[in-house]
Design a protein around this motif. Structure first.
Motif, PDB file in Angstrom:
ATOM      1  N   GLY A 156       0.774  -1.231   0.000  1.00 16.26           N
ATOM      2  CA  GLY A 156       0.000   0.000   0.000  1.00 16.26           C
ATOM      3  C   GLY A 156       0.806   1.282   0.000  1.00 16.26           C
ATOM      4  N   GLU A 157       2.136   1.211   0.123  1.00 13.09           N
ATOM      5  CA  GLU A 157       2.958   2.425   0.179  1.00 13.09           C
ATOM      6  C   GLU A 157       3.339   2.888  -1.230  1.00 13.09           C
ATOM      7  OE1 GLU A 157       4.096   5.565   1.128  1.00 13.09           O
ATOM      8  OE2 GLU A 157       3.958   4.420   3.020  1.00 13.09           O
ATOM      9  N   SER A 158       3.133   4.163  -1.519  1.00  9.93           N
ATOM     10  CA  SER A 158       3.431   4.687  -2.847  1.00  9.93           C
ATOM     11  C   SER A 158       4.472   5.799  -2.838  1.00  9.93           C
ATOM     12  CB  SER A 158       2.145   5.212  -3.508  1.00  9.93           C
ATOM     13  OG  SER A 158       1.585   6.253  -2.735  1.00  9.93           O
ATOM     14  N   ASP A 159       4.755   6.385  -1.669  1.00  6.42           N
ATOM     15  CA  ASP A 159       5.723   7.479  -1.606  1.00  6.42           C
ATOM     16  C   ASP A 159       7.138   6.933  -1.822  1.00  6.42           C
ATOM     17  OD1 ASP A 159       7.760   9.095   0.361  1.00  6.42           O
ATOM     18  OD2 ASP A 159       6.270  10.437  -0.563  1.00  6.42           O
ATOM     19  N   PRO A 160       7.879   7.464  -2.799  1.00  2.77           N
ATOM     20  CA  PRO A 160       9.190   6.886  -3.129  1.00  2.77           C
ATOM     21  C   PRO A 160      10.196   6.933  -1.988  1.00  2.77           C
ATOM     22  CG  PRO A 160       8.836   8.945  -4.309  1.00  2.77           C
ATOM     23  CD  PRO A 160       7.532   8.560  -3.718  1.00  2.77           C
ATOM     24  N   GLU A 161      10.232   8.030  -1.236  1.00  2.00           N
ATOM     25  CA  GLU A 161      11.186   8.115  -0.121  1.00  2.00           C
ATOM     26  C   GLU A 161      10.820   7.140   0.997  1.00  2.00           C
ATOM     27  OE1 GLU A 161      14.231  10.035   0.861  1.00  2.00           O
ATOM     28  OE2 GLU A 161      14.185   9.503  -1.255  1.00  2.00           O
ATOM     29  N   VAL A 265      12.103   0.764  -7.239  1.00  2.00           N
ATOM     30  CA  VAL A 265      12.314   2.106  -7.787  1.00  2.00           C
ATOM     31  C   VAL A 265      12.052   2.153  -9.289  1.00  2.00           C
ATOM     32  CG1 VAL A 265      13.911   2.797  -5.984  1.00  2.00           C
ATOM     33  CG2 VAL A 265      14.810   1.712  -8.044  1.00  2.00           C
ATOM     34  N   ARG A 266      11.684   1.025  -9.862  1.00  3.27           N
ATOM     35  CA  ARG A 266      11.271   0.982 -11.262  1.00  3.27           C
ATOM     36  C   ARG A 266       9.773   0.713 -11.364  1.00  3.27           C
ATOM     37  NH1 ARG A 266      16.544  -2.499 -13.487  1.00  3.27           N
ATOM     38  NH2 ARG A 266      18.063  -0.906 -12.856  1.00  3.27           N
ATOM     39  N   CYS A 267       9.120   0.815 -10.216  1.00  2.00           N
ATOM     40  CA  CYS A 267       7.686   0.572 -10.114  1.00  2.00           C
ATOM     41  C   CYS A 267       7.067   1.748  -9.355  1.00  2.00           C
ATOM     42  CB  CYS A 267       7.436  -0.740  -9.382  1.00  2.00           C
ATOM     43  SG  CYS A 267       5.692  -1.204  -9.245  1.00  2.00           S
ATOM     44  N   PRO A 268       6.938   2.909  -9.988  1.00  2.00           N
ATOM     45  CA  PRO A 268       6.328   4.055  -9.300  1.00  2.00           C
ATOM     46  C   PRO A 268       4.947   3.697  -8.764  1.00  2.00           C
ATOM     47  CG  PRO A 268       7.304   4.749 -11.369  1.00  2.00           C
ATOM     48  CD  PRO A 268       7.334   3.246 -11.367  1.00  2.00           C
ATOM     49  N   GLY A 269       4.630   4.226  -7.586  1.00  2.00           N
ATOM     50  CA  GLY A 269       3.359   3.874  -6.955  1.00  2.00           C
ATOM     51  C   GLY A 269       3.520   2.663  -6.071  1.00  2.00           C
ATOM     52  N   VAL A 270       2.422   1.980  -5.826  1.00  2.00           N
ATOM     53  CA  VAL A 270       2.465   0.819  -4.936  1.00  2.00           C
ATOM     54  C   VAL A 270       3.185  -0.347  -5.609  1.00  2.00           C
ATOM     55  CG1 VAL A 270       0.370   1.477  -3.696  1.00  2.00           C
ATOM     56  CG2 VAL A 270       0.205   0.024  -5.732  1.00  2.00           C
ATOM     57  N   ILE A 307       5.109   2.081 -15.888  1.00  2.00           N
ATOM     58  CA  ILE A 307       4.485   3.388 -15.723  1.00  2.00           C
ATOM     59  C   ILE A 307       3.105   3.154 -15.121  1.00  2.00           C
ATOM     60  CG2 ILE A 307       3.672   5.469 -16.890  1.00  2.00           C
ATOM     61  CD1 ILE A 307       5.752   4.909 -19.064  1.00  2.00           C
ATOM     62  N   PRO A 308       2.824   3.732 -13.956  1.00  2.00           N
ATOM     63  CA  PRO A 308       1.572   3.409 -13.253  1.00  2.00           C
ATOM     64  C   PRO A 308       0.349   4.108 -13.849  1.00  2.00           C
ATOM     65  CG  PRO A 308       2.766   5.035 -12.015  1.00  2.00           C
ATOM     66  CD  PRO A 308       3.648   4.679 -13.187  1.00  2.00           C
ATOM     67  N   VAL A 309       0.219   3.968 -15.163  1.00  2.00           N
ATOM     68  CA  VAL A 309      -0.917   4.556 -15.874  1.00  2.00           C
ATOM     69  C   VAL A 309      -1.442   3.505 -16.847  1.00  2.00           C
ATOM     70  CG1 VAL A 309      -1.661   6.327 -17.509  1.00  2.00           C
ATOM     71  CG2 VAL A 309      -0.009   6.911 -15.713  1.00  2.00           C
ATOM     72  N   LYS A 310      -2.733   3.278 -16.824  1.00  2.00           N
ATOM     73  CA  LYS A 310      -3.324   2.347 -17.788  1.00  2.00           C
ATOM     74  C   LYS A 310      -3.789   3.110 -19.021  1.00  2.00           C
ATOM     75  CE  LYS A 310      -4.677  -1.573 -14.937  1.00  2.00           C
ATOM     76  NZ  LYS A 310      -5.761  -2.522 -14.594  1.00  2.00           N
ATOM     77  N   ALA A 375      16.528  14.514 -15.061  1.00  2.00           N
ATOM     78  CA  ALA A 375      15.962  13.244 -14.588  1.00  2.00           C
ATOM     79  C   ALA A 375      17.050  12.437 -13.898  1.00  2.00           C
ATOM     80  CB  ALA A 375      15.404  12.453 -15.767  1.00  2.00           C
ATOM     81  N   SER A 376      16.661  11.564 -12.991  1.00  2.00           N
ATOM     82  CA  SER A 376      17.615  10.609 -12.416  1.00  2.00           C
ATOM     83  C   SER A 376      17.643   9.381 -13.319  1.00  2.00           C
ATOM     84  CB  SER A 376      17.207  10.233 -10.991  1.00  2.00           C
ATOM     85  OG  SER A 376      15.944   9.614 -10.982  1.00  2.00           O
ATOM     86  N   ILE A 377      18.590   8.509 -13.069  1.00  2.00           N
ATOM     87  CA  ILE A 377      18.689   7.302 -13.899  1.00  2.00           C
ATOM     88  C   ILE A 377      17.499   6.388 -13.643  1.00  2.00           C
ATOM     89  CG2 ILE A 377      20.038   5.221 -14.343  1.00  2.00           C
ATOM     90  CD1 ILE A 377      22.555   6.866 -13.723  1.00  2.00           C
ATOM     91  N   GLU A 378      17.189   6.171 -12.363  1.00  2.00           N
ATOM     92  CA  GLU A 378      16.007   5.390 -12.007  1.00  2.00           C
ATOM     93  C   GLU A 378      14.776   6.303 -11.946  1.00  2.00           C
ATOM     94  OE1 GLU A 378      16.045   2.205 -11.811  1.00  2.00           O
ATOM     95  OE2 GLU A 378      18.190   1.793 -11.654  1.00  2.00           O
ATOM     96  N   TRP A 379      13.593   5.691 -11.925  1.00  2.00           N
ATOM     97  CA  TRP A 379      12.368   6.494 -11.872  1.00  2.00           C
ATOM     98  C   TRP A 379      12.055   6.996 -10.470  1.00  2.00           C
ATOM     99  CZ3 TRP A 379       7.728   7.031 -15.261  1.00  2.00           C
ATOM    100  CH2 TRP A 379       8.103   7.132 -16.587  1.00  2.00           C
ATOM    101  N   GLU A 380      12.525   6.306  -9.458  1.00  2.00           N
ATOM    102  CA  GLU A 380      12.319   6.753  -8.080  1.00  2.00           C
ATOM    103  C   GLU A 380      13.609   6.638  -7.284  1.00  2.00           C
ATOM    104  OE1 GLU A 380       7.598   5.996  -7.170  1.00  2.00           O
ATOM    105  OE2 GLU A 380       9.048   4.579  -6.358  1.00  2.00           O
TER     106      GLU A 380
END
Length: 380
Positions: A156-161, A265-270, A307-310, A375-380
Protein backbone atom coordinates in the motif's frame (compact mmCIF):
# COMPACT_ATOMS: atom_id res chain seq x y z
CA UNK A 1 30.75 21.41 -1.94
CA UNK A 2 27.12 20.63 -2.66
CA UNK A 3 24.86 21.84 -5.45
CA UNK A 4 22.98 24.31 -3.23
CA UNK A 5 26.11 25.91 -1.74
CA UNK A 6 27.46 29.19 -3.08
CA UNK A 7 29.83 31.98 -2.08
CA UNK A 8 28.01 34.60 0.00
CA UNK A 9 30.78 36.61 1.66
CA UNK A 10 34.41 36.72 0.57
CA UNK A 11 37.25 36.35 3.03
CA UNK A 12 39.86 39.07 3.18
CA UNK A 13 42.33 38.72 0.33
CA UNK A 14 39.95 36.57 -1.73
CA UNK A 15 38.48 37.61 -5.07
CA UNK A 16 36.07 36.12 -7.60
CA UNK A 17 37.81 35.38 -10.90
CA UNK A 18 34.95 33.64 -12.73
CA UNK A 19 31.16 33.52 -12.64
CA UNK A 20 28.59 31.42 -14.45
CA UNK A 21 25.89 32.76 -16.78
CA UNK A 22 23.68 33.58 -13.79
CA UNK A 23 26.41 35.57 -12.08
CA UNK A 24 27.13 32.94 -9.41
CA UNK A 25 30.82 32.70 -8.42
CA UNK A 26 32.47 29.55 -9.71
CA UNK A 27 36.15 30.35 -9.23
CA UNK A 28 38.08 32.18 -6.51
CA UNK A 29 41.67 33.24 -5.91
CA UNK A 30 43.64 33.87 -2.69
CA UNK A 31 47.00 35.56 -3.17
CA UNK A 32 49.14 34.50 -6.10
CA UNK A 33 49.06 30.70 -5.97
CA UNK A 34 45.84 29.53 -4.30
CA UNK A 35 42.70 28.97 -6.35
CA UNK A 36 39.32 27.44 -5.74
CA UNK A 37 36.60 26.22 -8.09
CA UNK A 38 32.97 25.66 -7.27
CA UNK A 39 31.57 23.24 -9.81
CA UNK A 40 32.24 19.60 -10.72
CA UNK A 41 35.21 19.49 -13.11
CA UNK A 42 35.34 15.69 -12.85
CA UNK A 43 31.94 14.94 -14.40
CA UNK A 44 31.67 14.17 -18.09
CA UNK A 45 29.55 17.15 -19.12
CA UNK A 46 31.59 19.90 -17.41
CA UNK A 47 33.26 21.95 -20.15
CA UNK A 48 37.05 22.14 -19.80
CA UNK A 49 36.87 20.18 -16.54
CA UNK A 50 39.69 17.84 -17.51
CA UNK A 51 41.79 20.81 -18.62
CA UNK A 52 41.41 22.40 -15.19
CA UNK A 53 42.41 19.19 -13.43
CA UNK A 54 45.36 18.74 -15.79
CA UNK A 55 46.51 22.32 -15.12
CA UNK A 56 46.32 21.69 -11.39
CA UNK A 57 48.35 18.50 -11.61
CA UNK A 58 50.98 20.19 -13.78
CA UNK A 59 51.61 22.66 -10.94
CA UNK A 60 51.81 20.04 -8.19
CA UNK A 61 55.17 18.74 -7.04
CA UNK A 62 56.31 15.20 -6.22
CA UNK A 63 53.38 13.47 -7.88
CA UNK A 64 53.18 9.69 -7.63
CA UNK A 65 51.28 7.88 -10.35
CA UNK A 66 48.14 6.14 -9.09
CA UNK A 67 48.52 2.36 -9.05
CA UNK A 68 45.47 0.18 -8.43
CA UNK A 69 47.64 -2.54 -6.91
CA UNK A 70 49.04 -0.15 -4.30
CA UNK A 71 45.54 1.14 -3.63
CA UNK A 72 44.21 -2.41 -3.11
CA UNK A 73 47.00 -3.21 -0.67
CA UNK A 74 46.26 -0.02 1.28
CA UNK A 75 42.55 -0.90 1.45
CA UNK A 76 43.35 -4.39 2.69
CA UNK A 77 45.68 -2.97 5.36
CA UNK A 78 42.96 -0.57 6.54
CA UNK A 79 40.32 -3.34 6.56
CA UNK A 80 42.49 -5.65 8.67
CA UNK A 81 43.27 -2.81 11.05
CA UNK A 82 39.62 -1.85 11.53
CA UNK A 83 38.13 -5.33 11.66
CA UNK A 84 40.77 -7.12 13.68
CA UNK A 85 39.29 -10.37 14.95
CA UNK A 86 35.68 -9.14 14.79
CA UNK A 87 33.15 -10.79 12.53
CA UNK A 88 31.99 -8.60 9.67
CA UNK A 89 28.74 -9.19 7.80
CA UNK A 90 28.83 -8.26 4.13
CA UNK A 91 25.60 -7.79 2.25
CA UNK A 92 25.87 -8.96 -1.35
CA UNK A 93 23.39 -8.36 -4.14
CA UNK A 94 25.29 -9.63 -7.16
CA UNK A 95 25.95 -6.07 -8.29
CA UNK A 96 29.44 -4.77 -9.00
CA UNK A 97 29.85 -2.79 -5.77
CA UNK A 98 28.94 -5.47 -3.24
CA UNK A 99 30.70 -8.15 -5.28
CA UNK A 100 33.99 -6.24 -5.31
CA UNK A 101 33.55 -5.56 -1.58
CA UNK A 102 32.99 -9.24 -0.77
CA UNK A 103 36.00 -10.36 -2.79
CA UNK A 104 38.12 -7.62 -1.19
CA UNK A 105 37.13 -8.78 2.32
CA UNK A 106 37.76 -12.38 1.29
CA UNK A 107 41.23 -11.44 0.03
CA UNK A 108 41.89 -9.49 3.24
CA UNK A 109 41.30 -12.73 5.14
CA UNK A 110 38.96 -11.24 7.74
CA UNK A 111 36.20 -13.19 9.49
CA UNK A 112 33.40 -12.51 7.01
CA UNK A 113 29.90 -13.79 6.38
CA UNK A 114 28.54 -12.78 2.97
CA UNK A 115 24.76 -12.76 3.00
CA UNK A 116 22.53 -12.46 -0.04
CA UNK A 117 19.00 -11.32 0.71
CA UNK A 118 16.33 -12.26 -1.79
CA UNK A 119 13.99 -9.35 -1.12
CA UNK A 120 11.45 -10.24 -3.79
CA UNK A 121 12.50 -7.13 -5.75
CA UNK A 122 15.04 -8.81 -8.01
CA UNK A 123 15.07 -9.29 -11.77
CA UNK A 124 14.04 -12.51 -13.47
CA UNK A 125 16.17 -15.51 -12.34
CA UNK A 126 18.58 -13.14 -10.58
CA UNK A 127 18.90 -15.10 -7.34
CA UNK A 128 20.14 -18.19 -9.19
CA UNK A 129 22.57 -16.09 -11.26
CA UNK A 130 24.05 -14.43 -8.16
CA UNK A 131 24.67 -17.75 -6.42
CA UNK A 132 26.34 -19.15 -9.54
CA UNK A 133 28.61 -16.10 -9.94
CA UNK A 134 29.90 -16.22 -6.36
CA UNK A 135 30.56 -19.94 -6.71
CA UNK A 136 32.78 -19.09 -9.71
CA UNK A 137 34.80 -16.73 -7.48
CA UNK A 138 35.06 -19.26 -4.63
CA UNK A 139 33.34 -16.89 -2.20
CA UNK A 140 30.81 -18.62 0.03
CA UNK A 141 27.49 -16.81 0.46
CA UNK A 142 24.37 -17.49 2.50
CA UNK A 143 20.92 -16.84 1.06
CA UNK A 144 18.01 -15.46 3.06
CA UNK A 145 14.62 -15.55 1.35
CA UNK A 146 12.76 -12.55 2.74
CA UNK A 147 10.63 -11.77 -0.31
CA UNK A 148 7.28 -12.13 1.45
CA UNK A 149 8.49 -10.00 4.35
CA UNK A 150 9.54 -7.13 2.05
CA UNK A 151 6.34 -7.21 0.01
CA UNK A 152 4.26 -7.17 3.17
CA UNK A 153 6.19 -4.16 4.50
CA UNK A 154 5.67 -2.27 1.22
CA UNK A 155 1.98 -3.10 0.98
CA UNK A 156 0.00 0.00 0.00
CA UNK A 157 2.96 2.42 0.18
CA UNK A 158 3.43 4.69 -2.85
CA UNK A 159 5.72 7.48 -1.61
CA UNK A 160 9.19 6.89 -3.13
CA UNK A 161 11.19 8.11 -0.12
CA UNK A 162 9.09 6.06 2.30
CA UNK A 163 9.56 2.99 0.10
CA UNK A 164 13.33 3.47 0.16
CA UNK A 165 13.36 3.86 3.94
CA UNK A 166 11.19 0.77 4.40
CA UNK A 167 13.45 -1.32 2.16
CA UNK A 168 16.68 0.03 3.65
CA UNK A 169 15.57 -0.43 7.24
CA UNK A 170 14.19 -3.91 6.66
CA UNK A 171 17.31 -4.86 4.73
CA UNK A 172 19.44 -4.19 7.80
CA UNK A 173 16.93 -5.93 10.09
CA UNK A 174 17.05 -9.05 7.94
CA UNK A 175 20.85 -9.07 8.17
CA UNK A 176 20.95 -8.81 11.92
CA UNK A 177 18.15 -11.36 12.26
CA UNK A 178 20.23 -13.74 10.17
CA UNK A 179 23.62 -13.26 11.83
CA UNK A 180 22.81 -12.61 15.46
CA UNK A 181 25.80 -11.10 17.25
CA UNK A 182 27.91 -10.01 14.27
CA UNK A 183 30.03 -7.06 15.29
CA UNK A 184 30.35 -5.09 12.04
CA UNK A 185 28.39 -4.42 8.85
CA UNK A 186 30.21 -3.96 5.52
CA UNK A 187 28.54 -2.06 2.68
CA UNK A 188 29.46 -1.40 -0.94
CA UNK A 189 28.68 2.31 -0.65
CA UNK A 190 30.19 4.43 -3.44
CA UNK A 191 30.85 8.16 -3.54
CA UNK A 192 27.75 9.03 -5.66
CA UNK A 193 25.60 7.34 -2.95
CA UNK A 194 27.13 9.63 -0.34
CA UNK A 195 26.60 12.75 -2.45
CA UNK A 196 22.98 12.05 -3.38
CA UNK A 197 22.00 11.20 0.19
CA UNK A 198 23.17 14.63 1.50
CA UNK A 199 25.75 13.41 3.92
CA UNK A 200 25.34 15.36 7.16
CA UNK A 201 23.13 17.64 9.20
CA UNK A 202 25.43 20.64 8.75
CA UNK A 203 25.03 20.54 4.98
CA UNK A 204 22.27 22.45 3.22
CA UNK A 205 22.47 19.99 0.35
CA UNK A 206 19.17 18.72 -1.00
CA UNK A 207 18.47 15.03 -0.50
CA UNK A 208 18.09 13.88 -4.09
CA UNK A 209 17.12 10.41 -2.93
CA UNK A 210 17.85 8.38 0.17
CA UNK A 211 20.03 5.40 -0.63
CA UNK A 212 19.36 2.10 1.12
CA UNK A 213 22.81 2.28 2.71
CA UNK A 214 22.14 5.69 4.27
CA UNK A 215 18.95 4.95 6.22
CA UNK A 216 18.60 5.68 9.95
CA UNK A 217 19.58 2.21 11.17
CA UNK A 218 22.82 2.32 9.19
CA UNK A 219 23.62 5.82 10.45
CA UNK A 220 23.13 4.59 14.03
CA UNK A 221 25.53 1.71 13.44
CA UNK A 222 27.93 4.08 11.76
CA UNK A 223 27.96 6.34 14.84
CA UNK A 224 28.92 3.26 16.88
CA UNK A 225 31.83 2.50 14.56
CA UNK A 226 30.21 -0.70 13.31
CA UNK A 227 29.96 0.14 9.58
CA UNK A 228 32.76 -0.62 7.15
CA UNK A 229 32.63 1.13 3.74
CA UNK A 230 36.01 0.69 2.01
CA UNK A 231 34.70 1.84 -1.39
CA UNK A 232 32.98 5.05 -0.24
CA UNK A 233 35.47 7.36 -1.97
CA UNK A 234 35.35 5.56 -5.32
CA UNK A 235 33.28 5.93 -8.46
CA UNK A 236 31.98 2.95 -10.44
CA UNK A 237 34.81 2.90 -12.99
CA UNK A 238 37.38 2.81 -10.17
CA UNK A 239 35.51 -0.03 -8.44
CA UNK A 240 35.61 -2.04 -11.66
CA UNK A 241 39.36 -1.41 -11.99
CA UNK A 242 39.82 -2.61 -8.42
CA UNK A 243 37.75 -5.71 -9.14
CA UNK A 244 39.77 -6.51 -12.25
CA UNK A 245 42.99 -6.32 -10.19
CA UNK A 246 41.56 -9.10 -7.99
CA UNK A 247 40.70 -11.33 -10.94
CA UNK A 248 36.92 -10.92 -10.93
CA UNK A 249 35.59 -12.09 -14.34
CA UNK A 250 34.73 -9.40 -16.89
CA UNK A 251 31.08 -10.39 -17.28
CA UNK A 252 30.51 -10.02 -13.52
CA UNK A 253 32.32 -6.68 -13.30
CA UNK A 254 30.39 -5.26 -16.23
CA UNK A 255 26.93 -6.28 -15.14
CA UNK A 256 24.72 -3.23 -15.37
CA UNK A 257 24.25 -1.37 -12.08
CA UNK A 258 21.19 -2.42 -10.13
CA UNK A 259 19.71 -0.21 -7.39
CA UNK A 260 19.71 -1.34 -3.77
CA UNK A 261 15.91 -1.02 -3.49
CA UNK A 262 15.62 -3.24 -6.57
CA UNK A 263 12.59 -3.13 -8.83
CA UNK A 264 10.72 -1.02 -6.28
CA UNK A 265 12.31 2.11 -7.79
CA UNK A 266 11.27 0.98 -11.26
CA UNK A 267 7.69 0.57 -10.11
CA UNK A 268 6.33 4.06 -9.30
CA UNK A 269 3.36 3.87 -6.95
CA UNK A 270 2.47 0.82 -4.94
CA UNK A 271 4.56 -2.33 -5.28
CA UNK A 272 2.71 -5.58 -5.90
CA UNK A 273 3.80 -9.03 -7.02
CA UNK A 274 1.73 -8.63 -10.20
CA UNK A 275 3.48 -5.38 -11.12
CA UNK A 276 6.91 -6.81 -10.31
CA UNK A 277 6.28 -9.86 -12.50
CA UNK A 278 5.33 -7.59 -15.40
CA UNK A 279 8.55 -5.58 -14.97
CA UNK A 280 10.63 -8.76 -14.80
CA UNK A 281 9.25 -10.09 -18.07
CA UNK A 282 9.62 -6.76 -19.90
CA UNK A 283 13.14 -6.32 -18.55
CA UNK A 284 14.23 -9.84 -19.51
CA UNK A 285 13.11 -9.27 -23.10
CA UNK A 286 14.84 -5.86 -23.32
CA UNK A 287 18.15 -7.01 -21.80
CA UNK A 288 18.07 -10.17 -23.89
CA UNK A 289 17.74 -8.12 -27.06
CA UNK A 290 20.52 -5.74 -26.02
CA UNK A 291 22.80 -8.78 -25.75
CA UNK A 292 21.49 -10.27 -28.99
CA UNK A 293 22.22 -7.06 -30.93
CA UNK A 294 25.61 -6.51 -29.25
CA UNK A 295 24.55 -3.42 -27.30
CA UNK A 296 24.64 -4.64 -23.70
CA UNK A 297 28.31 -3.74 -23.16
CA UNK A 298 27.90 -0.42 -24.99
CA UNK A 299 25.50 1.07 -22.46
CA UNK A 300 26.09 1.85 -18.79
CA UNK A 301 22.67 0.73 -17.62
CA UNK A 302 19.41 -0.39 -19.16
CA UNK A 303 16.11 -1.60 -17.81
CA UNK A 304 12.36 -1.78 -18.25
CA UNK A 305 10.04 -0.26 -15.69
CA UNK A 306 6.33 0.13 -15.16
CA UNK A 307 4.49 3.39 -15.72
CA UNK A 308 1.57 3.41 -13.25
CA UNK A 309 -0.92 4.56 -15.87
CA UNK A 310 -3.32 2.35 -17.79
CA UNK A 311 -3.95 3.15 -21.43
CA UNK A 312 -6.52 2.04 -23.99
CA UNK A 313 -5.34 -0.36 -26.65
CA UNK A 314 -6.53 -3.09 -28.98
CA UNK A 315 -5.53 -6.73 -28.64
CA UNK A 316 -7.04 -9.03 -31.17
CA UNK A 317 -10.50 -7.64 -31.85
CA UNK A 318 -11.02 -6.46 -28.29
CA UNK A 319 -10.43 -3.26 -26.36
CA UNK A 320 -7.66 -3.50 -23.78
CA UNK A 321 -6.98 -1.28 -20.80
CA UNK A 322 -3.52 -2.13 -19.54
CA UNK A 323 -0.23 -0.72 -18.25
CA UNK A 324 2.54 1.05 -20.16
CA UNK A 325 6.20 0.08 -19.78
CA UNK A 326 9.18 2.38 -20.14
CA UNK A 327 12.51 1.26 -21.60
CA UNK A 328 15.61 3.16 -20.51
CA UNK A 329 19.21 2.85 -21.71
CA UNK A 330 21.87 5.36 -20.68
CA UNK A 331 25.58 6.01 -20.94
CA UNK A 332 27.59 7.45 -18.06
CA UNK A 333 31.05 7.40 -16.51
CA UNK A 334 30.26 8.00 -12.86
CA UNK A 335 26.43 8.02 -12.49
CA UNK A 336 26.55 11.74 -11.62
CA UNK A 337 25.45 12.62 -15.15
CA UNK A 338 23.91 10.41 -17.84
CA UNK A 339 22.72 10.61 -21.43
CA UNK A 340 20.20 8.41 -23.19
CA UNK A 341 21.36 5.99 -25.88
CA UNK A 342 20.17 6.09 -29.50
CA UNK A 343 19.51 2.38 -29.86
CA UNK A 344 18.99 0.87 -33.32
CA UNK A 345 15.34 1.04 -34.46
CA UNK A 346 15.38 -2.68 -35.25
CA UNK A 347 16.32 -3.49 -31.63
CA UNK A 348 13.59 -1.24 -30.24
CA UNK A 349 11.01 -2.57 -32.70
CA UNK A 350 11.71 -6.22 -31.87
CA UNK A 351 11.71 -5.46 -28.14
CA UNK A 352 8.40 -3.60 -28.37
CA UNK A 353 6.76 -6.31 -30.48
CA UNK A 354 7.84 -9.08 -28.13
CA UNK A 355 6.71 -7.22 -25.00
CA UNK A 356 3.32 -6.39 -26.49
CA UNK A 357 2.79 -9.97 -27.64
CA UNK A 358 4.36 -11.89 -24.76
CA UNK A 359 3.80 -9.88 -21.58
CA UNK A 360 0.32 -10.01 -20.16
CA UNK A 361 -0.84 -6.65 -18.80
CA UNK A 362 1.14 -4.36 -21.15
CA UNK A 363 -0.32 -2.65 -24.22
CA UNK A 364 2.10 0.28 -24.67
CA UNK A 365 5.91 0.57 -24.83
CA UNK A 366 7.71 3.91 -24.41
CA UNK A 367 11.42 4.78 -24.71
CA UNK A 368 12.83 7.21 -22.15
CA UNK A 369 14.98 9.96 -23.73
CA UNK A 370 15.68 11.95 -20.55
CA UNK A 371 19.16 13.04 -19.49
CA UNK A 372 20.50 13.24 -15.94
CA UNK A 373 20.10 15.97 -14.86
CA UNK A 374 17.26 16.83 -14.71
CA UNK A 375 15.96 13.24 -14.59
CA UNK A 376 17.61 10.61 -12.42
CA UNK A 377 18.69 7.30 -13.90
CA UNK A 378 16.01 5.39 -12.01
CA UNK A 379 12.37 6.49 -11.87
CA UNK A 380 12.32 6.75 -8.08
Amino acid sequence: MSHSDTVDHLAEGCRVIARNAEGVPVSLQWGETTFGIQFHPEVTHSHEGRTILRNFLSCAANLKKFDIGDFKRELIREIRERVGDKQVVCGVSGGVDSTVLAVLLHEAGVNMRAIFVDNGLLRKNEAEEVRANFARMNVEIETVDASERFLAALDGESDPEKKRRIIGGLFIDVFWDAVGDAEMLAQGTLYPDVIESASNAKSKASVIKTHHNRVERVLELQAQGKVLEPLAELFKDEVRELGASMGIPHDILWRHPFPGPGLAVRCPGVVTKERLDIIRECDAIFIGNLKKYGWYDKVWQAYAGLIPVKTVGVKGDERSYEWATNLRAIVSEDAMTADWVELPPALLRETSNRILNEVKGINRVLYDISTKPPASIEWE
